[in-house]
Enzyme design. Structure first.
Site, mmCIF file in Angstrom:
data_model
loop_
_atom_site.group_PDB
_atom_site.id
_atom_site.type_symbol
_atom_site.label_atom_id
_atom_site.label_comp_id
_atom_site.label_asym_id
_atom_site.label_seq_id
_atom_site.Cartn_x
_atom_site.Cartn_y
_atom_site.Cartn_z
ATOM 1 N N HIS A 1 -9.539 1.117 5.204
ATOM 2 C CA HIS A 1 -8.275 1.342 5.909
ATOM 3 C C HIS A 1 -8.496 2.327 7.049
ATOM 4 O O HIS A 1 -9.310 3.246 6.959
ATOM 5 C CB HIS A 1 -7.219 1.879 4.938
ATOM 6 C CG HIS A 1 -5.831 1.831 5.476
ATOM 7 N ND1 HIS A 1 -5.356 2.772 6.366
ATOM 8 C CD2 HIS A 1 -4.809 0.950 5.273
ATOM 9 C CE1 HIS A 1 -4.103 2.475 6.673
ATOM 10 N NE2 HIS A 1 -3.748 1.373 6.031
ATOM 11 N N GLY B 1 2.764 2.544 10.782
ATOM 12 C CA GLY B 1 3.718 3.624 10.603
ATOM 13 C C GLY B 1 4.454 4.042 11.854
ATOM 14 O O GLY B 1 5.140 5.062 11.863
ATOM 15 N N GLU C 1 -4.988 -4.738 10.721
ATOM 16 C CA GLU C 1 -3.974 -3.705 10.944
ATOM 17 C C GLU C 1 -4.242 -3.004 12.268
ATOM 18 O O GLU C 1 -5.079 -2.092 12.334
ATOM 19 C CB GLU C 1 -3.999 -2.682 9.808
ATOM 20 C CG GLU C 1 -3.480 -3.199 8.491
ATOM 21 C CD GLU C 1 -3.063 -2.058 7.569
ATOM 22 O OE1 GLU C 1 -1.921 -2.055 7.128
ATOM 23 O OE2 GLU C 1 -3.884 -1.172 7.317
ATOM 24 N N SER D 1 3.597 -1.895 10.334
ATOM 25 C CA SER D 1 5.059 -1.915 10.486
ATOM 26 C C SER D 1 5.678 -3.251 10.091
ATOM 27 O O SER D 1 6.601 -3.739 10.735
ATOM 28 C CB SER D 1 5.452 -1.541 11.920
ATOM 29 O OG SER D 1 5.067 -0.209 12.216
ATOM 30 N N ASN E 1 0.860 -1.186 0.000
ATOM 31 C CA ASN E 1 0.000 0.000 0.000
ATOM 32 C C ASN E 1 0.895 1.235 0.000
ATOM 33 O O ASN E 1 1.483 1.583 1.017
ATOM 34 C CB ASN E 1 -0.904 -0.018 1.240
ATOM 35 C CG ASN E 1 -1.786 1.217 1.333
ATOM 36 O OD1 ASN E 1 -1.927 1.974 0.375
ATOM 37 N ND2 ASN E 1 -2.403 1.424 2.491
ATOM 38 N N TRP E 2 0.969 1.903 -1.145
ATOM 39 C CA TRP E 2 1.866 3.048 -1.274
ATOM 40 C C TRP E 2 1.305 4.312 -0.635
ATOM 41 O O TRP E 2 2.009 5.314 -0.509
ATOM 42 C CB TRP E 2 2.175 3.313 -2.745
ATOM 43 C CG TRP E 2 2.912 2.201 -3.425
ATOM 44 C CD1 TRP E 2 3.249 0.977 -2.894
ATOM 45 C CD2 TRP E 2 3.401 2.194 -4.770
ATOM 46 N NE1 TRP E 2 3.908 0.221 -3.820
ATOM 47 C CE2 TRP E 2 4.023 0.935 -4.990
ATOM 48 C CE3 TRP E 2 3.374 3.116 -5.811
ATOM 49 C CZ2 TRP E 2 4.608 0.596 -6.209
ATOM 50 C CZ3 TRP E 2 3.955 2.776 -7.025
ATOM 51 C CH2 TRP E 2 4.571 1.539 -7.216
ATOM 52 N N LYS E 3 0.023 4.276 -0.291
ATOM 53 C CA LYS E 3 -0.647 5.424 0.336
ATOM 54 C C LYS E 3 -0.470 6.683 -0.531
ATOM 55 O O LYS E 3 -0.438 6.585 -1.758
ATOM 56 C CB LYS E 3 -0.154 5.608 1.769
ATOM 57 C CG LYS E 3 -0.310 4.338 2.613
ATOM 58 C CD LYS E 3 -0.046 4.556 4.069
ATOM 59 C CE LYS E 3 -0.234 3.237 4.820
ATOM 60 N NZ LYS E 3 -0.086 3.409 6.282
ATOM 61 N N GLY F 1 3.161 -1.269 4.259
ATOM 62 C CA GLY F 1 3.105 0.166 4.024
ATOM 63 C C GLY F 1 4.442 0.714 3.582
ATOM 64 O O GLY F 1 4.858 0.569 2.440
ATOM 65 N N GLY F 2 5.153 1.361 4.512
ATOM 66 C CA GLY F 2 6.399 2.046 4.198
ATOM 67 C C GLY F 2 7.428 1.190 3.491
ATOM 68 O O GLY F 2 8.128 1.663 2.585
#
Length: 251
Positions: free
Chosen positions: A94, A169, A163, A209, A9-11, A230-231
């Site tokens: 989300h 994050g 999540e 994370s 998920n690049w957000k 995510g990141g």
């Protein structure tokens, strides 16, 4: 055996050129990895060009959101019909959508119905806040979210992503045992809603994370079927490493 799924998920990250560079940087390596499902979810403006780059690849494309109406005066929204020919997956519910845009369980439910109607597989997100976790409310919150999300929906092809909001994050992930225990409960709730067969075959991912250091331990757990990343999905080498570890778990 349920297939392992790794979704990135690049957000709200990457410009159009950055998105194309990122996916080009991971495409070859990811195509060498078999036995798992690989999904990338870039921002809306990058979906079409990324789709072109991924043509013929084993990497699948997902959107980060959709609206529940097919068309009309809904300025700024993206409809299921617009996504139908571009991507087979979409993230729905989300925690950031719930927190920043006021999405309720009822809205999430309507979006899931719209996605399924359009033939797009929803990745349905559920998770509790830190204070809810500390107050022992995790199971209650997750049960409510699941029942609201799936109300009036027959057993369908969906993916669920757990999540914990306190882990998104923050660098603070649930332990593998904690994540597996909670996901086992989500699977039980799904069984109560849809029956044991649907519960057994529905993939449930962990997100929050996820990185190169904790992937293998998480995916060795009995009820965790993959990760919503995510990141770490914004760096080609990190995402490739996570996918490679996921494939190794099933060898």
């Amino acid at each position: 055996m349920r297939q392992i799924i790794i979704a990135g998920n690049w957000k709200m990250n990457t410009t159009l050129s950055e998105a194309c560079t990122l996916v080009q940087g991971m495409k070859y390596e990811l195509d060498q990895i078999s036995g798992i499902q690989k999904i990338v979810c870039p921002p809306f403006i990058s979906l079409a060009p990324v789709k072109t780059i991924l043509d013929g690849s084993s990497i699948h494309l997902g959107a980060q959101n959709l609206f529940y109406e097919e068309k009309g005066a809904y300025t700024g929204e993206i409809s299921p019909l617009m996504l139908q020919d571009i991507c087979p997956y979409v993230i729905i519910g989300h925690s950031e959508r719930r927190a920043y845009f006021g999405e309720t369980g009822q809205v999430v439910n309507r979006k899931i119905k719209a996605a399924l109607q359009a033939g797009i597989m929803p990745i349905v997100c559920v998770g509790e806040k830190l204070e809810e976790n500390e107050n022992g409310q995790t199971r209650q919150i997750l049960e409510t979210q699941m029942k609201e999300a799936l109300a009036g929906i027959n057993p369908s092809s969906i993916i669920i992503a757990y999540e914990p909001i306190w882990a998104i994050g923050t660098g603070k992930a649930a332990t593998a045992a904690e994540a597996n225990n909670t996901i086992s409960y989500i699977r039980k709730v799904l069984g109560d809603i849809w029956g044991n067969t649907a519960s057994r075959i529905t993939p449930i991912l962990y997100g929050g994370s996820v990185n190169e250091k904790n992937t293998a331990e998480l995916l060795c757990q009995s009820d965790i079927d993959g990760a919503l990343v995510g990141g770490a999905s914004l760096k080609a080498e990190s995402f490739v490493s996570i996918c490679r570890q996921a494939a190794d778990v099933r060898k």
